[in-house]
Scaffold this motif. Structure first.
Motif, PDB file in Angstrom:
ATOM      1  N   PHE A  97      -9.015  -6.030 -12.302  1.00 41.86           N
ATOM      2  CA  PHE A  97      -9.682  -6.061 -11.367  1.00 41.86           C
ATOM      3  C   PHE A  97      -8.583  -5.861  -9.648  1.00 41.86           C
ATOM      4  O   PHE A  97      -8.915  -5.692  -8.905  1.00 41.86           O
ATOM      5  N   ARG A  98      -7.991  -7.647  -9.512  1.00 40.11           N
ATOM      6  CA  ARG A  98      -6.931  -7.492  -8.765  1.00 40.11           C
ATOM      7  C   ARG A  98      -5.629  -8.194  -9.254  1.00 40.11           C
ATOM      8  O   ARG A  98      -5.888  -9.230  -9.940  1.00 40.11           O
ATOM      9  N   THR A  99      -5.134  -7.499  -9.402  1.00 37.74           N
ATOM     10  CA  THR A  99      -3.201  -8.055 -10.219  1.00 37.74           C
ATOM     11  C   THR A  99      -2.536  -7.969  -8.823  1.00 37.74           C
ATOM     12  O   THR A  99      -2.128  -7.710  -8.322  1.00 37.74           O
ATOM     13  N   PHE A 109      -0.392  -2.872  -9.311  1.00 41.30           N
ATOM     14  CA  PHE A 109      -2.080  -2.107  -9.489  1.00 41.30           C
ATOM     15  C   PHE A 109      -1.190  -0.906  -8.794  1.00 41.30           C
ATOM     16  O   PHE A 109      -0.571  -0.152  -8.119  1.00 41.30           O
ATOM     17  N   GLU A 167      -8.360   7.984   5.869  1.00 41.57           N
ATOM     18  CA  GLU A 167      -7.940   7.709   4.926  1.00 41.57           C
ATOM     19  C   GLU A 167      -9.059   7.073   3.972  1.00 41.57           C
ATOM     20  O   GLU A 167      -9.715   5.794   3.735  1.00 41.57           O
ATOM     21  N   ARG A 177      -7.894  -0.396 -11.122  1.00 42.71           N
ATOM     22  CA  ARG A 177      -9.645  -0.871 -11.034  1.00 42.71           C
ATOM     23  C   ARG A 177     -10.161   0.604 -11.690  1.00 42.71           C
ATOM     24  O   ARG A 177     -11.825   0.462 -12.192  1.00 42.71           O
ATOM     25  N   GLN A 182      -2.246   2.674  -7.082  1.00 48.08           N
ATOM     26  CA  GLN A 182      -3.563   2.953  -5.776  1.00 48.08           C
ATOM     27  C   GLN A 182      -3.281   4.854  -5.714  1.00 48.08           C
ATOM     28  O   GLN A 182      -2.437   4.814  -6.465  1.00 48.08           O
ATOM     29  N   GLU A 234     -15.168  -3.392  -4.483  1.00 47.90           N
ATOM     30  CA  GLU A 234     -14.608  -2.453  -4.060  1.00 47.90           C
ATOM     31  C   GLU A 234     -13.834  -1.733  -4.637  1.00 47.90           C
ATOM     32  O   GLU A 234     -13.713  -2.148  -5.651  1.00 47.90           O
ATOM     33  N   LEU A 235     -14.140  -0.248  -4.903  1.00 46.07           N
ATOM     34  CA  LEU A 235     -13.496   0.666  -5.441  1.00 46.07           C
ATOM     35  C   LEU A 235     -12.842   0.796  -4.960  1.00 46.07           C
ATOM     36  O   LEU A 235     -11.163   1.662  -5.397  1.00 46.07           O
ATOM     37  N   GLU A 244       0.698  -1.415   0.111  1.00 49.54           N
ATOM     38  CA  GLU A 244       0.347  -0.209  -0.155  1.00 49.54           C
ATOM     39  C   GLU A 244       0.768   1.034  -0.268  1.00 49.54           C
ATOM     40  O   GLU A 244       2.072   1.060   0.257  1.00 49.54           O
ATOM     41  N   GLU A 263      -1.601 -12.067  -5.212  1.00 47.09           N
ATOM     42  CA  GLU A 263      -2.697 -11.917  -5.154  1.00 47.09           C
ATOM     43  C   GLU A 263      -2.800 -13.456  -5.790  1.00 47.09           C
ATOM     44  O   GLU A 263      -2.017 -13.957  -6.667  1.00 47.09           O
ATOM     45  N   GLY A 290      -8.260   2.861  -5.818  1.00 45.65           N
ATOM     46  CA  GLY A 290      -7.525   1.776  -6.918  1.00 45.65           C
ATOM     47  C   GLY A 290      -7.225   2.415  -7.962  1.00 45.65           C
ATOM     48  O   GLY A 290      -8.479   2.470  -8.584  1.00 45.65           O
ATOM     49  N   ARG A 310       0.481  -7.181  -4.749  1.00 44.59           N
ATOM     50  CA  ARG A 310       0.846  -7.730  -3.582  1.00 44.59           C
ATOM     51  C   ARG A 310       0.227  -9.766  -4.289  1.00 44.59           C
ATOM     52  O   ARG A 310      -0.196  -9.441  -5.553  1.00 44.59           O
ATOM     53  N   GLU A 342      -3.690   7.214  -2.420  1.00 41.39           N
ATOM     54  CA  GLU A 342      -4.333   6.871  -1.272  1.00 41.39           C
ATOM     55  C   GLU A 342      -4.023   8.449  -0.497  1.00 41.39           C
ATOM     56  O   GLU A 342      -3.192   8.939  -0.988  1.00 41.39           O
TER      57      GLU A 342
HETATM   58  N1  GAP Z   1      -3.814   2.029   2.862  1.00 44.88           N
HETATM   59  C1  GAP Z   1      -5.363   1.079   2.757  1.00 44.88           C
HETATM   60  C2  GAP Z   1      -5.386  -0.138   1.743  1.00 44.88           C
HETATM   61  O1  GAP Z   1      -4.258  -0.292   0.871  1.00 44.88           O
HETATM   62  P1  GAP Z   1      -6.951  -1.654   0.751  1.00 44.88           P
HETATM   63  O2  GAP Z   1      -8.637  -1.497   0.411  1.00 44.88           O
HETATM   64  O3  GAP Z   1      -6.600  -3.103   0.098  1.00 44.88           O
HETATM   65  O4  GAP Z   1      -7.226  -0.559   1.344  1.00 44.88           O
HETATM   66  C3  GAP Z   1      -7.806   0.213  -1.634  1.00 44.88           C
HETATM   67  O5  GAP Z   1      -6.908  -1.097  -1.215  1.00 44.88           O
HETATM   68  C4  GAP Z   1      -8.159   0.065  -3.034  1.00 44.88           C
HETATM   69  O6  GAP Z   1      -6.606  -0.265  -3.357  1.00 44.88           O
HETATM   70  C5  GAP Z   1      -8.792  -1.199  -3.096  1.00 44.88           C
HETATM   71  O7  GAP Z   1     -10.403  -0.435  -2.505  1.00 44.88           O
HETATM   72  C6  GAP Z   1      -8.641  -1.254  -4.646  1.00 44.88           C
HETATM   73  O8  GAP Z   1      -9.389  -0.549  -5.647  1.00 44.88           O
HETATM   74  C7  GAP Z   1      -7.028  -1.135  -4.911  1.00 44.88           C
HETATM   75  N2  GAP Z   1      -6.676  -2.925  -4.394  1.00 44.88           N
HETATM   76  C8  GAP Z   1      -6.531  -3.740  -3.554  1.00 44.88           C
HETATM   77  N3  GAP Z   1      -5.795  -4.495  -4.076  1.00 44.88           N
HETATM   78  C9  GAP Z   1      -5.182  -4.447  -5.245  1.00 44.88           C
HETATM   79  C10 GAP Z   1      -5.447  -5.510  -6.146  1.00 44.88           C
HETATM   80  N4  GAP Z   1      -4.293  -5.925  -5.817  1.00 44.88           N
HETATM   81  N5  GAP Z   1      -5.152  -5.096  -7.873  1.00 44.88           N
HETATM   82  C11 GAP Z   1      -5.923  -3.979  -8.091  1.00 44.88           C
HETATM   83  N6  GAP Z   1      -6.465  -3.020  -7.390  1.00 44.88           N
HETATM   84  C12 GAP Z   1      -6.572  -3.506  -5.561  1.00 44.88           C
END
Ligand code: GAP
Length: 450
Positions: free
Chosen positions: A199-201, A204, A314, A321, A206, A274-275, A157, A191, A318, A189, A208
């Motif tokens: 969507f989940r990679t 990615f 906070e 995303r 962020q 989640e967005l 993050e 994942e 993403g 991450r 923040e």
């Molecule tokens: N600092 C808090 C935090 O990182 P999170 O909900 O884990 O919170 C925030 O991540 C946003 O990051 C998510 O709402 C999503 O949009 C994006 N996100 C998290 N993991 C992701 C992934 N593996 N691939 C794409 N987007 C991701």
């Protein structure tokens, strides 16, 4: 209008140079994507729009770009080395690995169970191991001597950069509460996912922001940021409010640092997802870093004479995303000016990858110098494309499909009257304007867009 299915977007994204499966010539790489010439523009525009709304247009938020490879103690203090885990199960037969909650939610399709009701492997039907916890952080080694370097982590993050720089930013910028620090950057991450486009990679981006405030004002700021961010998705990214909702986390869902989180969710073709998460992180992070580093990260309020550790709200979004959602929302198939189907991405102009395309009516040499002159005239102001191949109808279709809001057509009459035609993507209306007034005419149709 209903959201399109994901296949239509994945196919358009590849065909038109937005998003490619990563390293496809080697067969790709699971959960990794490359952003092509239009994807990189779209991503940049969304990031810029976020930065404008959160940093440039506000007095109370400043920006940051913190190192990705940093002291590993950061991740110990933040709790990530201890608690940032997913439970995973392995298939004893095909060795594939899954998140049990994803199997149960049917994300891999209908998965079978054995006689005792235990889930079987969605890939081969084999027996699954008991769940084990895996840390989601990627580890690497820093140092000149192999095997003797310090372990470092790729950041999962961006938030910790803001906490470890809280004191430095506050002092350097002479900030008083409430104030925020914002950062948009890549996170990583490890994942395990069923592959739903970007969507989940693994890697990615962020966007923040950590908003530091007095503890008693945190609940109010939490509500404020939920409303602000929802408005941003509707007004700036152009998302239909019917496909957005705010969902408060159940107590058992909350991250280790959170006293309350509300997600802004989008109705993806497969369901709500989640967005952005908007969390009340309390004083958890600043306290943890103060204790772990031995540094004083408290705040002295000169007006009240109090010393305390600020709370943090906070909004964590993403970027990649949001890019997928922007494409889903913009996509439409509708009749063109001749009643035939056209595919169009109705992006808000501010995020469209290309703002203006210059199209000579034909490739005839007589038109080229004039068309090039028109192109040179406007390219300092907006991202443009010059396209002279194939019929004008096909070129309009191509520009519609990549979401270009305006086309400028140079024809043979232009050589006589020094005027061109502006064609609008959404209405398909055409207007003749003099070249001398072209930049103003485009600016009028692209208000506030750079
Ligand atoms: N600092 C808090 C935090 O990182 P999170 O909900 O884990 O919170 C925030 O991540 C946003 O990051 C998510 O709402 C999503 O949009 C994006 N996100 C998290 N993991 C992701 C992934 N593996 N691939 C794409 N987007 C991701």
């Amino acid at each position: 209008m209903p959201a399109p299915d994901l296949d239509a977007i994945v196919s358009l994204a590849k065909r038109r140079g937005f998003v490619f499966p990563s390293a496809e010539i080697y067969g790709g790489f699971a959960n990794a994507y490359d952003y092509g010439p239009l994807g990189v523009e779209l991503k940049r525009n969304i990031r810029e729009a976020w930065w404008r709304a959160l940093v440039r247009e506000r007095d109370d938020v400043v920006g940051l770009d913190a190192a990705m490879l940093t002291n590993p103690e950061v991740w110990v203090a933040s709790g990530h080395t201890e608690t940032f885990h997913d439970p995973l199960v392995d298939c004893r037969a095909c060795r594939r690995r899954f998140r049990p909650d994803h199997i149960e939610e049917g994300q891999y399709g209908e998965a079978a169970r054995d006689d005792e009701g235990r889930w079987r492997c969605p890939n081969c039907g084999g027996e699954l191991t008991e769940p084990r916890l895996f840390n989601l952080m990627f580890r690497t080694e820093v140092g000149a001597v192999a095997g003797e370097g310090a372990t470092a982590y790729l950041p999962p993050e961006t938030a910790q950069g803001m906490f470890v720089n809280f004191k430095g930013v506050k002092d350097a910028m002479r900030r008083k509460l409430p104030f925020g620090i914002a950062q948009a950057r890549v996170s990583f991450r490890n994942e395990i996912t069923p592959g739903r486009f970007v969507f989940r990679t693994l890697e990615f981006e962020q966007m923040e922001m950590e908003y530091f405030c007095r503890p008693e004002s945190a609940a109010g700021w939490h509500r404020y940021w939920i409303d602000e961010r929802l408005r941003w998705y509707e007004e700036v990214i152009g998302i239909d409010p019917a496909r957005l909702r705010v969902r408060a986390h159940e107590p058992e869902e909350l991250s280790h640092y959170s006293a309350g989180t509300s997600d802004i969710e989008y109705r993806f073709p497969w369901g709500w997802g989640e967005l952005e998460g908007i969390a009340n992180r309390t004083d958890y992070d600043l306290r943890a870093h103060a204790e772990h580093s031995g540094q004083d990260l408290s705040y002295f309020d000169e007006e009240t004479g109090e010393r305390f550790t600020p709370y943090v709200i906070e909004p964590a979004a993403g970027l990649t995303r949001t890019l997928a959602v922007a494409m889903l929302e913009a996509y439409a198939v509708e009749p063109d000016e001749n009643g035939r189907d056209r595919t169009v991405l109705r992006f808000p102009a501010a995020i469209a990858p290309v703002k203006v395309a210059v199209l000579p009516l034909s490739k005839k040499p007589a038109l080229t110098p004039m068309a090039r002159r028109v192109h040179q005239l406007i390219r300092p102001f907006w991202m443009t494309q010059y396209d002279e191949t194939q019929s004008i109808g096909r070129r309009y279709r191509r520009q519609d499909e990549i979401g270009t809001p305006l086309c400028v057509t140079v024809d043979f009459a232009t050589l006589e009257d020094e005027a061109v035609t502006i064609r609008e993507r959404d209405s398909q209306a055409q207007t003749r304007v003099p070249i001398a007034g072209l930049v103003d005419a485009l600016a009028e149709r692209l208000p506030g867009v750079r």
